[in-house]
Design a protein around this motif. Structure first.
Motif, PDB file in Angstrom:
ATOM      1  N   LEU A 252      52.902  19.411  29.776  1.00  0.00           N
ATOM      2  CA  LEU A 252      52.097  18.259  30.181  1.00  0.00           C
ATOM      3  C   LEU A 252      51.005  17.970  29.150  1.00  0.00           C
ATOM      4  O   LEU A 252      50.740  16.802  28.826  1.00  0.00           O
ATOM      5  N   LEU A 253      50.380  19.016  28.627  1.00  0.00           N
ATOM      6  CA  LEU A 253      49.354  18.813  27.592  1.00  0.00           C
ATOM      7  C   LEU A 253      49.958  18.058  26.406  1.00  0.00           C
ATOM      8  O   LEU A 253      49.321  17.167  25.832  1.00  0.00           O
TER       9      LEU A 253
ATOM     10  N   VAL B  61      46.712  27.909  26.273  1.00  0.00           N
ATOM     11  CA  VAL B  61      47.811  27.971  27.247  1.00  0.00           C
ATOM     12  C   VAL B  61      49.061  28.564  26.588  1.00  0.00           C
ATOM     13  O   VAL B  61      49.746  29.406  27.175  1.00  0.00           O
TER      14      VAL B  61
ATOM     15  N   ARG C 124      42.075  19.126  23.031  1.00  0.00           N
ATOM     16  CA  ARG C 124      43.478  19.325  23.409  1.00  0.00           C
ATOM     17  C   ARG C 124      44.117  20.415  22.571  1.00  0.00           C
ATOM     18  O   ARG C 124      44.920  21.212  23.066  1.00  0.00           O
TER      19      ARG C 124
ATOM     20  N   LYS D  21      55.001  24.800  31.633  1.00  0.00           N
ATOM     21  CA  LYS D  21      54.979  23.454  32.205  1.00  0.00           C
ATOM     22  C   LYS D  21      53.613  22.793  31.946  1.00  0.00           C
ATOM     23  O   LYS D  21      53.526  21.604  31.636  1.00  0.00           O
ATOM     24  N   ALA D  22      52.572  23.581  32.080  1.00  0.00           N
ATOM     25  CA  ALA D  22      51.232  23.052  31.782  1.00  0.00           C
ATOM     26  C   ALA D  22      51.160  22.651  30.307  1.00  0.00           C
ATOM     27  O   ALA D  22      50.626  21.592  29.962  1.00  0.00           O
TER      28      ALA D  22
ATOM     29  N   ASP E 229      50.988  14.308  27.500  1.00  0.00           N
ATOM     30  CA  ASP E 229      49.773  13.502  27.645  1.00  0.00           C
ATOM     31  C   ASP E 229      49.180  13.162  26.278  1.00  0.00           C
ATOM     32  O   ASP E 229      48.730  12.033  26.048  1.00  0.00           O
TER      33      ASP E 229
ATOM     34  N   PRO F  96      57.668  18.001  32.745  1.00  0.00           N
ATOM     35  CA  PRO F  96      56.618  18.974  33.080  1.00  0.00           C
ATOM     36  C   PRO F  96      56.804  19.600  34.454  1.00  0.00           C
ATOM     37  O   PRO F  96      55.854  20.137  35.011  1.00  0.00           O
TER      38      PRO F  96
ATOM     39  N   ALA G 124      42.994  23.662  24.082  1.00  0.00           N
ATOM     40  CA  ALA G 124      43.645  23.939  25.371  1.00  0.00           C
ATOM     41  C   ALA G 124      45.112  24.306  25.159  1.00  0.00           C
ATOM     42  O   ALA G 124      45.623  25.257  25.769  1.00  0.00           O
TER      43      ALA G 124
ATOM     44  N   MET H  51      49.226   9.411  26.543  1.00  0.00           N
ATOM     45  CA  MET H  51      48.077   8.934  27.303  1.00  0.00           C
ATOM     46  C   MET H  51      46.711   9.215  26.667  1.00  0.00           C
ATOM     47  O   MET H  51      45.787   8.432  26.808  1.00  0.00           O
ATOM     48  N   MET H  52      46.574  10.329  26.006  1.00  0.00           N
ATOM     49  CA  MET H  52      45.248  10.804  25.593  1.00  0.00           C
ATOM     50  C   MET H  52      44.565   9.868  24.594  1.00  0.00           C
ATOM     51  O   MET H  52      45.170   9.488  23.597  1.00  0.00           O
TER      52      MET H  52
ATOM     53  N   LEU I  16      52.992  28.192  33.054  1.00  0.00           N
ATOM     54  CA  LEU I  16      52.146  27.944  31.886  1.00  0.00           C
ATOM     55  C   LEU I  16      52.856  27.045  30.876  1.00  0.00           C
ATOM     56  O   LEU I  16      52.241  26.183  30.252  1.00  0.00           O
TER      57      LEU I  16
END
Lengths: 459, 459
Positions: free
Chosen positions: B25-26, B49, B42, B21-22, B29, B238, B45, B33-34, B19
């Motif tokens: 990444l959130l 998480v 986001r 690691k997730a 990103d 991540p 989320a 990237m987002m 979790l």
């Protein structure tokens, strides 16, 4: 919303949706950004997030709320009734499946997807085979969680196309087959359309720029969209206001344009979701076939139309003058609509495309009913490609390894592509009836971005 | 491992690690990237998480396992004893904090980070202020979860630098201050080093290529690393085998080179973690100061050394011939080591850098002890910049808005940078004692990638 139970339901499904969004990002990143060394850790993270999303969704509290809430208390089409109805339907399916199995399916898919890329690259079916066998075994266990269906395939299909039965798909496809096979033959006999100029040297960054130009005319904006390169294009949305398209820009053709337009169709469908439905099971497309109807509409009915190219061809011609300088608009239009049996589904024309799908639909049923073993897939693939399209499969990269779906564990997904084709044309027929001069309007207004933006911000 | 309880502990912390690691990444990103439109989703989320990772970690089952397991049954330095010890320490802290608060801190951070970028861009402190107030309020609630500490700041510091006390940091910083302030003055009086050629027109993609050349010489490989552009550089991972560096390539200077080398130091520290420690609380750096000691070693002790530039300068000179063609190696070496008080922490030289940190360390204590309100930050910032470095702050973009830490909710993080500086030199001194001709070896072997690869694959 006055009922506190409904508020609580909304909180709980919101949490599940957050986890699904995290899972979506884990997937997007794996396909588009992650260095290959991250595969094992990503498989674990995807498995855990998937399993927890499932556990949260089948929680006793959520089950009890659904028991107590009655959609009949609200208008059928209201947010409240729809939320209760759709959540119940999803819940009744999910509660049958052990979260461990969901997690295991996620882990296995993530590992198989990481193996699929290199296997396809080197056309090495054996490298993917153990993953396909594992995926199939897990789908068998999944199917067993449900009461015996009319056909085994029904259970899998329902995940992508809710409430649809295999027999119904077969009926549609039989009709397609009946009409398409003689049509393909007839077109074959009518002589070749010249499309040789579509193969050649097309600068990849110019392709990207051109795709962006089209997408911006359609409504793509930097504040809510991305477009990235990937080997096997897809669209996904890891959150409202965050639409991610992917395209494969290949140096030797301009298929990326149609790919970008296709994924835009998926994207704009998700983008159009009413923000008030976010973080609920209503906040996404209703089925994959309807999703595909949007992408295929944009790709084929818009993106291969005369009106579209009347607007965009002069610029394309200028961009790729060496290739297209001497090709007139009509010749180009005919070339991008050329019907010719070929090896690769995503490159197939509108007429032969559905035969690629029918082939996969039939093989998937054979697999899930144990009439075909994964190891025998390449042979079965070649035999059917020959039968349906008269095409020789030279290697597995251009055969059974071309698509990522089976590596990703998706069985039952493919038929939604052809159903989407059918729906797209049905909608288009109706659009023409209602609007009349669709082509003329399209030719005039290939830059409706600003008006669409206004609609959204006033929502 | 024979104890089934230890196996089970490992399973449970593995799930928590997935979790996290997730969540990593959130975050990555979101920063890299987002599209901005995804900010709200986001934030939700990330909150969910983060909250679930926390809930999973403080589960009664895990608490019971930790009660029953005794690290004394194993050698202190064994995997088993370390896992039990570190997990217990983390657990005892986490169990005091309601998961809702953790989730709320995540949501608030994610929203504030999304506001920080535009606020910095337009130098609009007021736009960030409500977010800073909210973050601070949540940190106050966080601090209250713990028994009264010697100093409030101890609680926050401990999250970044486990077991360290504010008083100990102050002691180190007082010594630094005592030595640095007269040194800065003395250097100031010694006359200017010419570094004017470091400002100018430096093609961004050439900068990127040059960074990549250095990183590849250090051991960066495409199968386990990424390097991306971002406004405020950081490194994160991540997942094992997935090391993500970010750098800000600016068109008017070549600071990106030092940024890339700095983040590589963080990256290679994570990369060097024994794969057998993955999915446990042992699978990452032990503290932020030690982490920073690695990045600062690579940036300053390697990346600003004569030996390093003896190897790389000819190529840099060739790459940016218009700017550097007439600058010899020695002049370049002196320029990149120039000491000069300036506005921006991440661009500061080795000598003045620590004063930027001390300023933040002091303001953070004032904030958390309610001696300073967030709204008064710009004034306090300017006053101290003047006092410590004699620098006028022209706007908040180059003042209090320059760093993302406070927007991200991190209070107590900054001091680890200077502690890292101190540790980096301590390690370097020891390295020189043990190895002797470090510079000579570095000059000869600025491409040790292959030997490092071998070490890892045999691990």
């Amino acid at each position: 919303m006055k009922d506190p139970k409904l508020d609580r339901l909304r909180e709980l499904v919101g949490e599940v949706d957050d986890l699904r969004k995290a899972a979506t990002l884990l997937f997007w990143d794996q396909r588009v950004m992650m260095p290959p060394g991250g595969a094992q850790a990503r498989a674990e993270a995807s498995a855990t997030v998937g399993r927890l999303a499932h556990q949260k969704f089948v929680s006793p509290e959520l089950g009890k709320l659904l028991d107590e809430l009655d959609e009949g208390d609200y208008d059928y089409d209201s947010f409240e009734a729809s939320l209760i109805r759709v959540t119940k339907r999803d819940y009744e399916k999910a509660v049958r499946v052990p979260p461990e199995l969901t997690g295991e399916m996620r882990r296995s898919s993530a590992l198989a997807l990481s193996a699929w890329g290199p296997a396809k690259q080197s056309s090495d079916f054996q490298a993917l085979l153990p993953h396909l066998e594992r995926n199939l075994e897990l789908r068998h266990r999944y199917v067993e969680c449900f009461p015996p269906p009319d056909e085994t395939y029904d259970v899998l299909l329902d995940d992508y196309e809710p409430l649809m039965k295999t027999a119904e798909v077969r009926e549609v496809f039989d009709e397609l087959k009946r009409e398409l096979l003689p049509l393909i033959e007839e077109i074959g006999e009518a002589g070749e359309v010249d499309s040789s100029f579509l193969q050649g040297d097309f600068d990849v960054s110019a392709q990207r720029d051109f795709s962006m130009k089209i997408l911006r005319a359609f409504g793509y904006t930097d504040d809510e969209w991305r477009l990235d390169q990937t080997a096997h294009p897809f669209m996904t949305s890891p959150g409202g206001g965050d639409i991610r398209l992917t395209t494969n820009f290949r140096p030797n053709d301009i298929s990326s344009i149609f790919g970008s337009v296709h994924e835009f169709g998926h994207g704009v469908y998700e983008w159009g979701v009413d923000p008030s439905l976010q973080r609920t099971p209503l906040g996404s497309g209703v089925s994959l076939a309807l999703h595909e109807s949007q992408s295929r509409s944009w790709e084929n009915l818009v993106g291969r139309s005369r009106a579209f190219w009347r607007h965009f061809y002069p610029e394309l011609q200028q961009t790729f003058a060496a290739q297209l300088g001497s090709v007139d608009e009509e010749a180009f239009y005919r070339a991008v609509n050329k019907v010719h049996p070929s090896l690769i589904r995503i490159d197939a024309d509108e007429v032969t495309y559905n035969m690629h799908i029918i082939l996969r639909f039939e093989l998937e049923q054979d697999l899930i009913d144990n009439r075909l073993e994964p190891k025998d897939l390449p042979g079965a693939w070649s035999a059917r490609m020959d039968e349906y399209l008269g095409v020789d499969v030279p290697d597995d990269a251009r055969g059974v390894l071309q698509d990522m779906h089976w590596a990703g564990g998706s069985i039952g997904y493919f038929p939604t592509y052809s159903l989407g084709n059918v729906i797209s044309v049905q909608i288009w027929e109706r659009l023409k009836e209602d609007v009349g001069d669709v082509d003329e309007q399209m030719e005039r207004t290939c830059s409706g971005a600003s008006s669409r933006r206004r609609r959204r911000s006033s929502a």
